[in-house]
Design an enzyme around this catalytic site. Structure first.
Site, PDB file in Angstrom:
ATOM      1  CB  CYS A 207      63.389  16.374  27.381  1.00  0.00           C
ATOM      2  SG  CYS A 207      62.021  15.590  28.239  1.00  0.00           S
TER       3      CYS A 207
ATOM      4  CG  HIS B 255      66.262  14.515  31.412  1.00  0.00           C
ATOM      5  ND1 HIS B 255      65.912  15.586  30.610  1.00  0.00           N
ATOM      6  CD2 HIS B 255      67.622  14.459  31.381  1.00  0.00           C
ATOM      7  CE1 HIS B 255      67.006  16.138  30.126  1.00  0.00           C
ATOM      8  NE2 HIS B 255      68.049  15.475  30.568  1.00  0.00           N
TER       9      HIS B 255
END
Length: 308
Positions: free
Chosen positions: A96, A185
């Site tokens: 990510c 994230h």
């Protein structure tokens, strides 16, 4: 084969994406190796209009947060991905950070990218977000650069995660997980096509936040959204980081061709001045494998290690 050679082979041949340290110095080195030498990652410590005073123009923001699944979250994404924004879904679990940087780089039209990134952007231009994400996941070029900062333990853990996933024995990550790092994230914020976008690789489509009024004041449109993300965390919980991707400027005249090598020299000098370059070099070095190899060499010469 020595431990050092074995460690390098393990990094190069590992087929997955491993967890790496979320450190601006490491991201800067990844950008340099990938072919974006005129881009620098800096950490922001305030979220107000003072960020408009950054010496280099900000081309994108990255918000690093602890991911939480919210079943009541309102679906704000666009019905289809607009042609004015380049957006890829996240296919690989641990990519990510690199994905967020690619989502920003491919929306910055003023950047001069390296050959590999230029070809990848051109090839994925007409693809859907899931297929773009699949292309990034299968990019050996990007994966090797990303994994060059992975530790041996993280590579081995990644292998175990794959085995657990195949056996369906691994529980989904949550805020009470024993390994909270797996639940982090990255969200990207970029101006593109006259609009400001939130690019979340875990969502099917990008989220349009508003109009881009130009002159790099798009940040004023993105800031309320970032503040909303921060407000989801309880007071005193420092579980987020805000990074900015800035474009290094070169001293060239308007009628002079853009000199990528000159910008690369400026970027290398900047990294060395702020300590990023040495840190990234040390972070990539396999110290454990080096020490094991060194001890074996000493043992082969009859020198005992650890004894006075």
């Amino acid at each position: 084969m020595s431990d050092l050679d074995d460690y390098q082979q393990l990094r190069q041949k590992h087929p997955g994406w491993c967890t790496i340290e979320s450190e601006p110095a490491i991201f800067n080195q990844i950008l340099r190796d990938a072919g974006a030498p005129n881009v620098r990652v800096v950490e922001l410590y305030s979220l107000d209009e003072s960020i408009l005073d950054e010496p280099d123009p900000i081309i994108g923001l990255i918000f690093l947060c602890r991911w939480r699944q919210d079943a009541k979250e309102i679906q704000e994404t666009e019905p289809d991905c607009s042609s004015s924004v380049w957006f890829a879904n996240q296919i690989s679990e641990n990519s990510c950070g690199s994905l967020a940087m690619i989502n920003i780089l491919f929306n910055a039209e003023s950047l001069v990218l390296g050959e590999e990134l230029t070809q990848l952007k051109s090839f994925t231009e007409c693809l859907t977000p899931p297929l773009r994400g699949l292309c990034l996941q299968n990019s050996e070029f990007l994966r090797k650069i990303h994994n060059s900062f992975a530790r041996r333990s993280e590579i081995l853990q990644n292998n175990l995660d794959v085995i657990d996933a195949c056996k369906n024995t691994k529980a989904p990550a949550n805020e009470n997980s024993a390994n909270p790092e797996s639940a982090y994230h990255f969200l990207a914020y970029v101006p593109s096509g006259g609009s400001v976008w939130e690019l979340d690789g875990l969502k099917r489509q990008p989220v349009r936040l508003g109009e881009d009024d130009g002159e790099h004041r798009w940040l004023l449109t993105a800031m309320p959204r970032v503040q909303l993300q921060i407000s989801k965390y309880s007071e005193g919980e420092l579980m987020f980081t805000l990074l900015a991707l800035t474009q290094a400027t070169a001293n060239t005249s308007t009628n002079q061709a853009f000199d990528a090598s000159a910008v690369r020299a400026v970027q290398v000098e900047t990294l060395e001045d702020n300590g990023s370059f040495p840190y990234a070099t040390r972070a990539r070095h396999p110290y454990v494998a080096f020490m094991r190899h060194y001890i074996r060499v000493l043992a082969g010469k009859g020198i005992q290690v650890g004894h006075s």
